[in-house]
Design an enzyme around this catalytic site. Structure first.
Site, PDB file in Angstrom:
ATOM      1  N   SER A  82       0.791  -1.235   0.000  1.00  6.67           N
ATOM      2  CA  SER A  82       0.000   0.000   0.000  1.00  6.67           C
ATOM      3  C   SER A  82       0.820   1.281   0.000  1.00  6.67           C
ATOM      4  CB  SER A  82      -0.956   0.006   1.195  1.00  6.67           C
ATOM      5  OG  SER A  82      -2.031  -0.869   0.960  1.00  6.67           O
ATOM      6  N   ALA A 146      -6.408 -10.514  -1.139  1.00  6.77           N
ATOM      7  CA  ALA A 146      -5.198 -10.123  -1.885  1.00  6.77           C
ATOM      8  C   ALA A 146      -4.448 -11.321  -2.457  1.00  6.77           C
ATOM      9  CB  ALA A 146      -4.275  -9.283  -1.013  1.00  6.77           C
ATOM     10  N   TYR A 172     -10.835   2.885   5.488  1.00  2.00           N
ATOM     11  CA  TYR A 172      -9.763   2.544   4.552  1.00  2.00           C
ATOM     12  C   TYR A 172     -10.227   1.495   3.558  1.00  2.00           C
ATOM     13  CZ  TYR A 172      -4.955   1.452   3.089  1.00  2.00           C
ATOM     14  OH  TYR A 172      -3.797   1.263   2.371  1.00  2.00           O
ATOM     15  N   SER A 173     -10.068   1.787   2.276  1.00  2.00           N
ATOM     16  CA  SER A 173     -10.528   0.867   1.243  1.00  2.00           C
ATOM     17  C   SER A 173      -9.599   0.918   0.039  1.00  2.00           C
ATOM     18  CB  SER A 173     -11.950   1.219   0.804  1.00  2.00           C
ATOM     19  OG  SER A 173     -12.341   0.424  -0.305  1.00  2.00           O
ATOM     20  N   ASN A 174      -9.038  -0.224  -0.332  1.00  2.06           N
ATOM     21  CA  ASN A 174      -8.182  -0.306  -1.508  1.00  2.06           C
ATOM     22  C   ASN A 174      -8.926   0.041  -2.789  1.00  2.06           C
ATOM     23  OD1 ASN A 174      -5.409  -1.520  -0.627  1.00  2.06           O
ATOM     24  ND2 ASN A 174      -6.937  -2.678   0.520  1.00  2.06           N
ATOM     25  N   GLY A 305       2.898  -0.772   4.011  1.00  2.00           N
ATOM     26  CA  GLY A 305       2.468  -1.616   2.906  1.00  2.00           C
ATOM     27  C   GLY A 305       2.587  -3.078   3.274  1.00  2.00           C
TER      28      GLY A 305
END
Length: 352
Positions: A82, A146, A172-174, A305
C-alpha cells in the site's frame, strides 16, 4: 491562597539550599534511555518471528543501514504493497496542480456510469473522497484476501456487491485507489504506471522502482518472501492489488521518494498542504499519507504496505529531512508495538 510556612515546610524548603551550599544536587531517578534503532530492529526477528528485517535511514548526516536475520540485503527489490498509494495520490495532486482535474470532481465525471449498485453512486463521490478514504466504498480485498489477480473493473465489481459505509467517515478501502488509477488513465490517456514513470520515477532517478503489471517475478537482486505459514510466496501476480498496492521498489528509493515529496520537490506548497490535511479523515489520514504521533510528541508522516510475503513502513519528518524505511520479508510477523518502538528510537531524542 499564600503558602503557610509550617516548621515542616521550612525544613523541606531548606533541604535544596543546604545541598547547594555543600556543592551537591538532589538525586533524581535516571530517565530511561530510548534504545537505538539498531537495538530495536533485531526484535522483529527474535520476538516478531520474521525471517529477516532491514532498515535504511536517511538524514542530513547521510544514510545508515541495519540488517537482522538472514535472507535479504540492502539493495534488494521487494513488494511495497500500500505504499503504492502515496505515489498514486502524488500523481492525482500533480494533475490537479496542472488543472487537468479538480479534487471536487465527481467520480461520475471521469468514469460515467461505473460506480453504481448496492447503494453506491459515483455521482455522490468526489476524487477527494477517494484520496482520503471517506467514500464509503467497500474494500474488495476483504473478499479476495489479496490472493486473486483482478483487472481494475473486476476489483470494482467485487466492491460494488456491498453497500457503502457512511460517506464522510474514514474507512480505509483499496477500492478507492483502484478507481484513482482508472481516473489517471482517463485524464491522461496513459496508465498510472506510465505516468508515475514519467512524473516521479524518472525525475527522481528511482532506478529500483517499477510497476510490474502482471509480472510475477522480482527484479534482481532480491531475497525471498514468506507467508504467515512459512510458505515461499516470492513469485506473486501484482494484480492482486493493482493501483492500491502493485509497487516494487528498494529501501533507498523509498527514502529518496518520501524525502523529495515532503521537501516539496514533487508538489507545489498548496498541494502538499492538501496532501497533509487530515481533517476530513478526523486526523487518521491525509491523501496517500498518514501521521503518527510518537510518545515524545514528534509526528512522523508516511505509509505502510502489506502484501503477501512483505511488510514495509516508511516514516519521515514533515520537512522530509529525516526518513526511515524498514521491511520484513513476511506479511505474518507479530508486530505488538515493535513498529512504534522502532520509530520512537529513530525520531525521538535519546537521553545519555
Amino acid at each position: 491562597m499564600p503558602l503557610r510556612r509550617t516548621p515542616r515546610t521550612r525544613t523541606l524548603l531548606a533541604v535544596p539550599v543546604c545541598l547547594a551550599l555543600l556543592g551537591l544536587t538532589p538525586v533524581h531517578p535516571p530517565t530511561p534511555a530510548v534504545p537505538t534503532p539498531d537495538a530495536v530492529l533485531p526484535l522483529f526477528v527474535t520476538e516478531g518471528r520474521a525471517p529477516a528485517a532491514a532498515l535504511l535511514t536517511r538524514g542530513e548526516s547521510g544514510s545508515h543501514f541495519v540488517l537482522a536475520g538472514q535472507g535479504i540485503a540492502r539493495a534488494d527489490h521487494f513488494r511495497a504493497g500500500s505504499i503504492t498509494k502515496t505515489l498514486i495520490a502524488t500523481l492525482v495532486l500533480q494533475l490537479a496542480a496542472k488543472h487537468r482535474l479538480s479534487l471536487s470532481d465527481t467520480v461520475e465525471a471521469h468514469l460515467p456510469g461505473l460506480v453504481r449498485g448496492a447503494g453506491n453512486d459515483g455521482r455522490a463521490l468526489t476524487l477527494r473522497d477517494l484520496l482520503n478514504h471517506t467514500s464509503g466504498l467497500a474494500d474488495f480485498i476483504k473478499d479476495t484476501r489479496a490472493v486473486v489477480p483482478l483487472t481494475p473493473l473486476e476489483a470494482l465489481s467485487v466492491a460494488l456487491t456491498h453497500p457503502p459505509a457512511a460517506r464522510g467517515r474514514f474507512s480505509y478501502s483499496n477500492t478507492n485507489y483502484v478507481l484513482l488509477g482508472m481516473v489517471v488513465r482517463q485524464v491522461t490517456g496513459h496508465s498510472y504506471a506510465e505516468e508515475a514513470e514519467r512524473r516521479i520515477i524518472t525525475p527522481l532517478r528511482l532506478t529500483g522502482t517499477s510497476f510490474p503489471g502482471a509480472r510475477t517475478t522480482l527484479p534482481s537482486p532480491h531475497g525471498r518472501g514468506y507467508a504467515a505459514d512459512g510458505s515461499d510466496v516470492t513469485e506473486l501476480d501484482p494484480r492482486v492489488a493493482g493501483a492500491a498496492g502493485e509497487l516494487v521498489t528498494t529501501l533507498s528509493d523509498l527514502d529518496r521518494f518520501y524525502a523529495a515529496l515532503l521537501s516539496g520537490e514533487l508538489l507545489p506548497p498548496r498541494w502538499l498542504r492538501e496532501m497533509l490535511d487530515t481533517r476530513a479523515a478526523h486526523g487518521a489520514y491525509g491523501m496517500g499519507l498518514f501521521p503518527q504521533k510518537l510518545p515524545c510528541g514528534t509526528t512522523v508522516w508516511g505509509h505502510d504496505g502489506r502484501i503477501s510475503g512483505s511488510y514495509v513502513r516508511t516514516a519521515a519528518t514533515v520537512d522530509g529531512r529525516r526518513v526511515l524505511t524498514f521491511r520484513v520479508n513476511t506479511d505474518g510477523f507479530a508486530n505488538s508495538g515493535l513498529e512504534r518502538d522502532l520509530l520512537t528510537a529513530a525520531f525521538c531524542p535519546r537521553t545519555p
